[in-house]
Design a protein around this motif. Sequence first.
Motif, PDB file in Angstrom:
ATOM      1  N   MET A   1       0.840  -1.189   0.000  1.00 40.55           N
ATOM      2  CA  MET A   1       0.000   0.000   0.000  1.00 40.55           C
ATOM      3  C   MET A   1       0.883   1.251   0.000  1.00 40.55           C
ATOM      4  O   MET A   1       2.090   1.183   0.042  1.00 40.55           O
ATOM      5  CB  MET A   1      -0.922  -0.004   1.213  1.00 40.55           C
ATOM      6  CG  MET A   1      -1.933  -1.136   1.216  1.00 40.55           C
ATOM      7  SD  MET A   1      -3.026  -1.032   2.633  1.00 40.55           S
ATOM      8  CE  MET A   1      -3.834  -2.615   2.499  1.00 40.55           C
ATOM      9  N   GLY A   2       0.209   2.418  -0.003  1.00 39.19           N
ATOM     10  CA  GLY A   2       0.961   3.640   0.100  1.00 39.19           C
ATOM     11  C   GLY A   2       1.399   4.229  -1.228  1.00 39.19           C
ATOM     12  O   GLY A   2       1.989   5.296  -1.261  1.00 39.19           O
ATOM     13  N   TYR A   3       1.103   3.560  -2.367  1.00 38.95           N
ATOM     14  CA  TYR A   3       1.473   4.110  -3.661  1.00 38.95           C
ATOM     15  C   TYR A   3       0.613   5.329  -3.954  1.00 38.95           C
ATOM     16  O   TYR A   3      -0.576   5.353  -3.666  1.00 38.95           O
ATOM     17  CB  TYR A   3       1.266   3.087  -4.769  1.00 38.95           C
ATOM     18  CG  TYR A   3       1.319   3.692  -6.148  1.00 38.95           C
ATOM     19  CD1 TYR A   3       2.542   3.994  -6.733  1.00 38.95           C
ATOM     20  CD2 TYR A   3       0.158   4.002  -6.835  1.00 38.95           C
ATOM     21  CE1 TYR A   3       2.603   4.569  -7.984  1.00 38.95           C
ATOM     22  CE2 TYR A   3       0.206   4.578  -8.089  1.00 38.95           C
ATOM     23  CZ  TYR A   3       1.436   4.858  -8.672  1.00 38.95           C
ATOM     24  OH  TYR A   3       1.483   5.434  -9.902  1.00 38.95           O
ATOM     25  N   SER A   4       1.198   6.370  -4.532  1.00 43.98           N
ATOM     26  CA  SER A   4       0.406   7.516  -4.958  1.00 43.98           C
ATOM     27  C   SER A   4       1.116   8.216  -6.101  1.00 43.98           C
ATOM     28  O   SER A   4       2.345   8.284  -6.152  1.00 43.98           O
ATOM     29  CB  SER A   4       0.162   8.483  -3.807  1.00 43.98           C
ATOM     30  OG  SER A   4       1.369   8.885  -3.216  1.00 43.98           O
ATOM     31  N   ILE A   5       0.335   8.739  -7.045  1.00 38.79           N
ATOM     32  CA  ILE A   5       0.913   9.413  -8.191  1.00 38.79           C
ATOM     33  C   ILE A   5       1.413  10.796  -7.778  1.00 38.79           C
ATOM     34  O   ILE A   5       0.957  11.357  -6.782  1.00 38.79           O
ATOM     35  CB  ILE A   5      -0.110   9.507  -9.340  1.00 38.79           C
ATOM     36  CG1 ILE A   5      -1.362  10.268  -8.887  1.00 38.79           C
ATOM     37  CG2 ILE A   5      -0.470   8.125  -9.852  1.00 38.79           C
ATOM     38  CD1 ILE A   5      -2.359  10.491  -9.995  1.00 38.79           C
ATOM     39  N   PRO A   6       2.359  11.363  -8.537  1.00 36.98           N
ATOM     40  CA  PRO A   6       2.944  12.656  -8.140  1.00 36.98           C
ATOM     41  C   PRO A   6       1.905  13.759  -7.978  1.00 36.98           C
ATOM     42  O   PRO A   6       2.039  14.608  -7.086  1.00 36.98           O
ATOM     43  CB  PRO A   6       3.902  12.967  -9.296  1.00 36.98           C
ATOM     44  CG  PRO A   6       4.240  11.636  -9.890  1.00 36.98           C
ATOM     45  CD  PRO A   6       3.015  10.799  -9.728  1.00 36.98           C
ATOM     46  N   GLU A   7       0.878  13.757  -8.826  1.00 37.22           N
ATOM     47  CA  GLU A   7      -0.115  14.832  -8.784  1.00 37.22           C
ATOM     48  C   GLU A   7      -0.869  14.876  -7.453  1.00 37.22           C
ATOM     49  O   GLU A   7      -1.074  15.949  -6.874  1.00 37.22           O
ATOM     50  CB  GLU A   7      -1.094  14.677  -9.949  1.00 37.22           C
ATOM     51  CG  GLU A   7      -0.535  15.032 -11.306  1.00 37.22           C
ATOM     52  CD  GLU A   7       0.407  13.976 -11.884  1.00 37.22           C
ATOM     53  OE1 GLU A   7       1.073  14.267 -12.897  1.00 37.22           O
ATOM     54  OE2 GLU A   7       0.469  12.859 -11.319  1.00 37.22           O
ATOM     55  N   ILE A   8      -1.289  13.724  -6.958  1.00 35.34           N
ATOM     56  CA  ILE A   8      -2.041  13.719  -5.699  1.00 35.34           C
ATOM     57  C   ILE A   8      -1.114  14.019  -4.524  1.00 35.34           C
ATOM     58  O   ILE A   8      -1.515  14.668  -3.554  1.00 35.34           O
ATOM     59  CB  ILE A   8      -2.799  12.376  -5.501  1.00 35.34           C
ATOM     60  CG1 ILE A   8      -3.819  12.491  -4.342  1.00 35.34           C
ATOM     61  CG2 ILE A   8      -1.854  11.227  -5.245  1.00 35.34           C
ATOM     62  CD1 ILE A   8      -4.944  13.445  -4.613  1.00 35.34           C
TER      63      ILE A   8
END
Length: 224
Positions: A1-8
């Motif tokens: 878990m914990g993945y997030s795209i640069p924009e968010i």
Amino acid sequence: MGYSIPEIRRLILKNIYKYNIRGERLLDIGGGTGELTINIAKAAKAKEVHIIDIDRYALAKAKEQGLHTYALDASRDRFPFPDDCFDIVTSIETIEHLQDPDHCLTEVKRVLKPGGYFIVSTPNLAWWVNRLALLFGYQPYFSEPSSRINVGKAFRKPSPYKPSGHVRLLTYKALKDLLRYYGFKILVIKGSPGHHHMKLLCLVDNVFSLIPALAAEILVIAQK
């Protein structure tokens, strides 16, 4: 878990500064290796930072950076903290991975101090691109009907892949309803575009992201 795209990620940090969200004790649910957690803690001036995650390898990396780590399943395990002990709780790109998000939200409400902040982000099932995809009979992006093969998506051939584990995709309205049902007061809702390589798609998605209900990602800042 914990993945997030640069924009968010950028949107989260921007709004922590914009709305002057501060707190000494921070809990990050699904924070993984802790890179974003550390940046959030700096923005919020948190002095004590805790991470919950199911991935023990990621937590080992987070622990190396001085964070307090706990290996548990946020869908079913009781958080190992007393009531009303955190100023800020974050859940970034995590709720969609949980088999039982209701359990997690109940625990967040329990450990958060009165007046404390809950910051949550998740992919939007009703993203404008997904609405068009469904209109033409394609599978919505972010959804994973197969655990082995990426199928049904526009402009993509069926191919083996490693799914990210999205099991509870939410819309803008569903996320609002869920948070309000569990007693959170919604302060801010923002939309974020996805991450694209095509300039035209980036431009259009940036415009649509101004309307959270149509954005690729949804960010909510709520309060207990």
